[in-house]
Design an enzyme around this catalytic site. Sequence first.
Site, PDB file in Angstrom:
ATOM      1  N   GLU A 159       0.895  -1.173   0.000  1.00 50.38           N
ATOM      2  CA  GLU A 159       0.000   0.000   0.000  1.00 50.38           C
ATOM      3  C   GLU A 159       0.922   1.208   0.000  1.00 50.38           C
ATOM      4  O   GLU A 159       1.460   1.584   1.044  1.00 50.38           O
ATOM      5  CB  GLU A 159      -0.894  -0.028   1.247  1.00 50.38           C
ATOM      6  CG  GLU A 159      -1.811  -1.244   1.348  1.00 50.38           C
ATOM      7  CD  GLU A 159      -3.023  -1.144   0.436  1.00 50.38           C
ATOM      8  OE1 GLU A 159      -3.367  -0.023   0.009  1.00 50.38           O
ATOM      9  OE2 GLU A 159      -3.621  -2.186   0.119  1.00 50.38           O
ATOM     10  N   CYS A 197      -2.341   9.584   2.443  1.00 47.96           N
ATOM     11  CA  CYS A 197      -1.845   8.986   1.195  1.00 47.96           C
ATOM     12  C   CYS A 197      -2.780   9.234   0.023  1.00 47.96           C
ATOM     13  O   CYS A 197      -2.345   9.316  -1.114  1.00 47.96           O
ATOM     14  CB  CYS A 197      -1.628   7.488   1.393  1.00 47.96           C
ATOM     15  SG  CYS A 197      -3.093   6.639   1.960  1.00 47.96           S
TER      16      CYS A 197
END
Length: 458
Positions: free
Chosen positions: A212, A246
């Site tokens: 991720e 993010c």
Amino acid sequence: MDNEIIFAAYLEQRKNFINNQLRNPKYRIQKLRDLYQNIKKLESEICEALRLDLNKSATESYMTEIGMVLSEISFMRKHITGFAKPRKVATPLAQFAAKSFRLPCPKGQVLIISPWNYPFMLSIEPLVDAIAAGNCVVLKPSEHSPHVSAIIYKLIKMTFTQNEVLTVLGGREECSFLLDLDFDHIFFTGSTRVGKIVMQKAAEHFTSVTLELGGKSPCIVDETANIKLAAKRIVFGKFLNCGQTCVAPDYLLCHSSIKDQLIKEIERQIVLQYSVDPLRNADYPKMINQKQYDASLRLINTNNTIFGGRYNNATLKIEPTLIAADFDSPSMQEEIFGPVLPVLTFDNFDEILQKINTYHHPLAFYIFSANKRRINQALNTCDFGGGCVNDCIIHLATSAMPFGGLKHSGIGGYHGKIGFETFSHIKSIVDKKTWIDLPLRYQPYTKTKTKLIKKFVK
Ligand code: NAD
């Protein structure tokens, strides 16, 4: 933590996995209930840790960290029994008489490595999925959010045995040590640079990985968009956690005809949501450390600042800032992990989509528009992890869809069913009956056998 102690605990966990109670779905449900209850018990301590590390308010901490984890636990507790069941599938006629099924099994011992920006959620959500699927876990939270790492350590100790979940506190050295060990899956959340190291180390043991990662997530606003609403939602998505998200919109691409109006609305929204002096807003988070603070400040100068730009060295706060940019600007060369939003303009929609595709695939993609044809065109021609139409960042707040990136922004996904599958190995089993044994496949071959094989296998 001392490497010898880590190694002994790792070995003990690995050795015990074969008899681990987590293999039993009922036990997993019970453990997730314990985890839920212990999080509730520690809620104020978790909030306090998030305040100390990132100055997150209790509301933001619940909304973006604790609540998200609790809802993933609730989802998994409801679905573990169904997800863990063997699933019957069709058997080809040529394999008569048999039944075929897919048997989900835990991968085994998994390593979860997490970052500092949502330090609670990004450690515990993957842990929930891993436990739901029956794995034992070694969890390595970030060294840059030490208060949250300490509370995670406490929470895990209250809930699991070391053979179920082992928390390893430490930084790069401990992480490198762990990455040299043999795990059955590695789940990593962090930078693209370290993601590459993780993948290389995993290859030594043929270990599967979920990565991720990050990237530059574009946010398009065209001339048909509801400008007021777009501004409100962009300000929320970009400046949440002081831009250290993010999936935050990394840069704004607005149609040149609405640029001035959009900027005015964004400025108005910054004041409405964060007050005229965000640096004094007690609920506005801070940058995690000096390094991240300096990196964001380097992007701001008197020539490019459209709005904001003030900062406080003592509190490590930078106010929500808009800067003018083009594709060659320093702000467009790397992922921005702070409250700085470059504003770029476009005139030709097709060209701007092509330009976006020259960057590495971003983790997220956002488009604000009322034009359905353009929305579909963007969703179908740009490559990215996930995204929103007329909103930003909220696509990850659900257990009904997987969350993840693509290539440089990540490999694989989690949350909900996909999260369960990420941490499972699906065994494909044929259970052949013994009351009949068709002779077709056995030698000696004959013309009749060949004819029949061709009839059944095509
Ligand atoms: P990072 O890659 O520096 O660190 C992540 C983890 O890796 C930490 O636990 C750290 O101890 C460890 N680590 C760091 N350097 C290492 C090395 N050389 N060898 C082995 N281990 C090492 O990331 P970060 O700064 O903590 O987080 C920010 C990054 O994470 C951003 O790029 C952001 O986009 C990304 N991110 C992605 C997601 C997502 O869900 N896709 C979520 C949050 C953050």
